[in-house]
Design a protein around this motif. Structure first.
Motif, short mmCIF file in Angstrom:
data_model
loop_
_atom_site.label_atom_id
_atom_site.label_comp_id
_atom_site.label_asym_id
_atom_site.label_seq_id
_atom_site.Cartn_x
_atom_site.Cartn_y
_atom_site.Cartn_z
N LEU A 178 0.89 -1.42 0.10
CA LEU A 178 -0.11 0.00 0.05
C LEU A 178 0.84 1.26 -0.07
O LEU A 178 0.61 2.03 -0.60
CB LEU A 178 -0.93 0.17 1.48
CG LEU A 178 -2.08 -0.95 1.17
CD1 LEU A 178 -2.86 -1.00 2.53
CD2 LEU A 178 -3.07 -0.76 -0.12
N ARG A 179 1.93 1.30 0.86
CA ARG A 179 2.87 2.33 0.73
C ARG A 179 3.51 2.54 -0.74
O ARG A 179 3.58 3.82 -1.19
CB ARG A 179 4.13 2.11 1.89
CG ARG A 179 3.33 2.65 3.23
CD ARG A 179 4.67 2.20 4.22
NE ARG A 179 4.22 2.61 5.47
CZ ARG A 179 4.97 2.09 6.58
NH1 ARG A 179 5.87 1.34 6.37
NH2 ARG A 179 4.36 2.43 7.89
N ARG A 180 3.98 1.45 -1.31
CA ARG A 180 4.43 1.73 -2.57
C ARG A 180 3.40 2.27 -3.62
O ARG A 180 3.63 3.11 -4.31
CB ARG A 180 5.10 0.25 -2.97
CG ARG A 180 6.19 -0.07 -2.59
CD ARG A 180 7.24 -1.19 -3.18
NE ARG A 180 6.38 -2.38 -3.05
CZ ARG A 180 6.39 -3.44 -2.21
NH1 ARG A 180 7.18 -3.11 -1.17
NH2 ARG A 180 5.67 -4.24 -2.18
N SER A 181 1.94 1.71 -3.58
CA SER A 181 1.09 1.90 -4.15
C SER A 181 0.91 3.65 -3.99
O SER A 181 0.62 4.53 -5.12
CB SER A 181 -0.22 1.32 -4.01
OG SER A 181 -0.25 -0.09 -4.27
N GLU A 200 1.08 9.06 -5.75
CA GLU A 200 1.54 10.41 -5.38
C GLU A 200 2.45 10.98 -6.55
O GLU A 200 2.35 12.01 -7.08
CB GLU A 200 2.43 10.65 -4.29
CG GLU A 200 1.47 10.41 -3.06
CD GLU A 200 2.12 10.63 -1.48
OE1 GLU A 200 3.30 10.60 -1.43
OE2 GLU A 200 1.31 10.74 -0.45
N ARG A 201 3.40 10.07 -6.84
CA ARG A 201 4.25 10.42 -8.13
C ARG A 201 3.30 10.73 -9.45
O ARG A 201 3.69 11.68 -10.11
CB ARG A 201 5.47 9.54 -8.37
CG ARG A 201 6.55 9.54 -7.31
CD ARG A 201 7.75 8.56 -8.04
NE ARG A 201 7.36 7.33 -7.49
CZ ARG A 201 7.46 6.47 -6.82
NH1 ARG A 201 7.85 6.84 -5.68
NH2 ARG A 201 7.24 5.25 -6.78
N GLN A 202 2.39 9.67 -9.62
CA GLN A 202 1.59 9.89 -10.83
C GLN A 202 0.97 11.07 -10.75
O GLN A 202 0.55 12.19 -11.71
CB GLN A 202 0.51 8.83 -11.23
CG GLN A 202 1.19 7.46 -11.71
CD GLN A 202 0.31 6.51 -11.80
OE1 GLN A 202 -0.93 6.59 -11.25
NE2 GLN A 202 0.76 5.38 -12.38
N LEU A 214 -0.09 16.53 -12.07
CA LEU A 214 -0.50 18.01 -11.79
C LEU A 214 0.47 18.83 -12.46
O LEU A 214 0.01 19.98 -12.84
CB LEU A 214 -0.09 18.06 -10.21
CG LEU A 214 -0.27 19.43 -9.42
CD1 LEU A 214 -1.72 19.93 -9.67
CD2 LEU A 214 0.02 19.53 -8.17
N GLN A 215 1.84 18.54 -12.41
CA GLN A 215 3.01 19.23 -12.96
C GLN A 215 2.66 19.57 -14.58
O GLN A 215 2.80 20.54 -15.21
CB GLN A 215 4.34 18.71 -13.15
CG GLN A 215 5.25 19.65 -13.49
CD GLN A 215 5.44 20.83 -12.66
OE1 GLN A 215 5.39 20.86 -11.50
NE2 GLN A 215 5.73 22.20 -13.16
#
Length: 153
Positions: free
Chosen positions: A106-109, A114-116, A121-122
């Motif tokens: 779950l942390r990796r997901s 978050e990265r996605q 967002l960027q």
């Protein structure tokens, strides 16, 4: 007569001795009877004590067997509880391991999401900036056209 007298004395003495011996015999017989009665009473008490000892020995054996049985039952219950506790502990350890693995996934997901999202967002910010830039350019062009038309007419 002298001889008869002596013999009579002897007979009397012997009769006294006989009476004394008879009295002693009676006393001895009474003592023997008392002793035999005492021996008989002692034998009766001995038999009673023997029966009592046998009964107590049986009770002791039964109590020992009962105690052994209780100890064995207690040992079996303790062993069963220990096995159940170990089994539960293994289950909990397995569950903990699964939960840790799931948590890591779950942390990796979450990190991936978050990265996605950061990337999107960027990207959206970049598009917005580009869109705003295009919008400004268009507004400037519209302004230019307005002022050109105004100048022409």
């Amino acid at each position: 007569q002298e001889e008869k007298k002596q013999l009579t004395l002897k007979v009397e003495e012997l009769e006294r001795k006989l009476e004394t011996t008879s009295a002693q015999n009676i006393e001895f017989l009474q003592v023997i009877a008392k002793r035999e009665e005492s021996i008989h009473q002692c034998q009766l008490r001995l038999e009673e004590k023997t029966r009592e000892c046998s009964s107590l020995a049986r009770q002791l054996e039964m109590a020992i067997e009962d105690a052994k049985r209780q100890v064995e039952q207690t040992r079996e219950r303790a062993t069963s509880r220990e096995r159940a506790a170990q089994s539960k502990m293994l289950d909990l350890e397995t569950q903990l391991s699964r939960n840790k693995t799931e948590l890591n996934q779950l942390r990796r997901s979450k990190d991936d999401a978050e990265r996605q999202y950061e990337s999107r967002l960027q990207d959206l910010k970049d598009r917005l900036e580009q869109s705003e830039s295009t919008n400004r350019s268009m507004q400037n062009y519209v302004q230019f056209l307005k002022s050109s038309y105004a100048n022409v007419f």
